[in-house]
Design an enzyme around this catalytic site. Sequence first.
Site, short mmCIF file in Angstrom:
data_model
loop_
_atom_site.label_atom_id
_atom_site.label_comp_id
_atom_site.label_asym_id
_atom_site.label_seq_id
_atom_site.Cartn_x
_atom_site.Cartn_y
_atom_site.Cartn_z
N THR A 9 0.82 -1.22 0.00
CA THR A 9 0.00 0.00 0.00
C THR A 9 0.85 1.26 0.00
O THR A 9 0.46 2.28 -0.59
CB THR A 9 -0.94 -0.01 1.22
N SER A 53 1.35 -7.42 -1.09
CA SER A 53 1.94 -8.56 -0.39
C SER A 53 1.02 -9.77 -0.35
O SER A 53 1.48 -10.88 -0.07
CB SER A 53 2.35 -8.15 1.03
N THR A 86 1.13 -4.74 4.14
CA THR A 86 0.80 -5.16 5.50
C THR A 86 0.12 -6.53 5.56
O THR A 86 0.14 -7.18 6.60
CB THR A 86 -0.10 -4.12 6.19
N ASP A 87 -0.48 -6.98 4.45
CA ASP A 87 -1.24 -8.23 4.49
C ASP A 87 -0.39 -9.41 4.95
O ASP A 87 -0.85 -10.25 5.73
CB ASP A 87 -1.84 -8.54 3.11
#
Length: 337
Positions: A9, A53, A86-87
Amino acid sequence: MVLLATGGTISSRAHSAEGGAAVAADAGAQILGGLATAPAYPVRVVDVACEGSYLLTLVDMIAICAQIKIALADPSVRGVVVTHGTDTMEETAYLADLTHDHVSPVVFTGAQKSADAADPDGPGNLADAIAVAGSPAAADLGVLIVFAGEIFPAHGVRKAQTFALHAFTNPDFGSAGFLTATGDVVITRHNQRMPPLPLPPIPPRQARRVDVVSAYPGADGILLQASVAAGASGIVLQATGSGNGNPALCAAVTAAAAAGTVVVTSTRVGAGPVLPIYGAGGGRDLVAAGAIPTGLLRPSQSLILLSLLLQLDRNHDEIADAFALYGAAIVESTQIC
């Protein structure tokens, strides 16, 4: 300082070809150029990837970790920052931590708001990450995640919010520190580092299949059986409570173990250890069936440890020993700052 850019992101913008959906677009130089003020020391940018990610595989994560090792082989590099979605940041950061054998810090960061948002959080997170990576106080802390002014050890970290700016938590191993409003780095905990594991060679071979199967009310063994039939070398059972299943799942674990598939038992509960206490299909019966408790490791990081161990050709007993070590509570040293 080296900045390894992988996408996420923090690099994303709305893309007309995707119907306005956000996609990773900015290279590392663009991300670095978004800082309000220039870093206190030179930063060399290496573009490793540029994607969300949620698209990364274990092989991709191994490649990122290989770039970390290449960067740290240069004695002039004082730290490494990795920008990442962040995933699956908790997975890649943990793989990096498991294989990190250097005193210099490695710091992962990212963003919850895209680069073209009216008030993106990426530049602030990146500035903080660079400050931590360059701080002598962060030396020998292993791999860290810096996000929204908080500093977390990679071991045990997990994403706890889908969109809130304070995205991460580490309920079992705690926070490592924070940054003050003036950007000072404060380290409040120094957890004992675990012995590093080897990183598979680059380019890595095709990763062995490892699946995550959930236990839930009324679950049977069909999904476990399907995983074994699909060729899984390992399975992470996301159990309930302290690591419980039911008789049907225990029977499926027994069959999986007989087929040579390594099954480890984690939990869907947010904090606390997996302990084999209950019978009648509970955790004690899962262990008797051949499952390995993961201790304090949740499914995401259990998947990474199990995948790495299988990639290193470790056998069932060696994998059990590794989870007993890496899944245990880390002893804290005296508070430092």
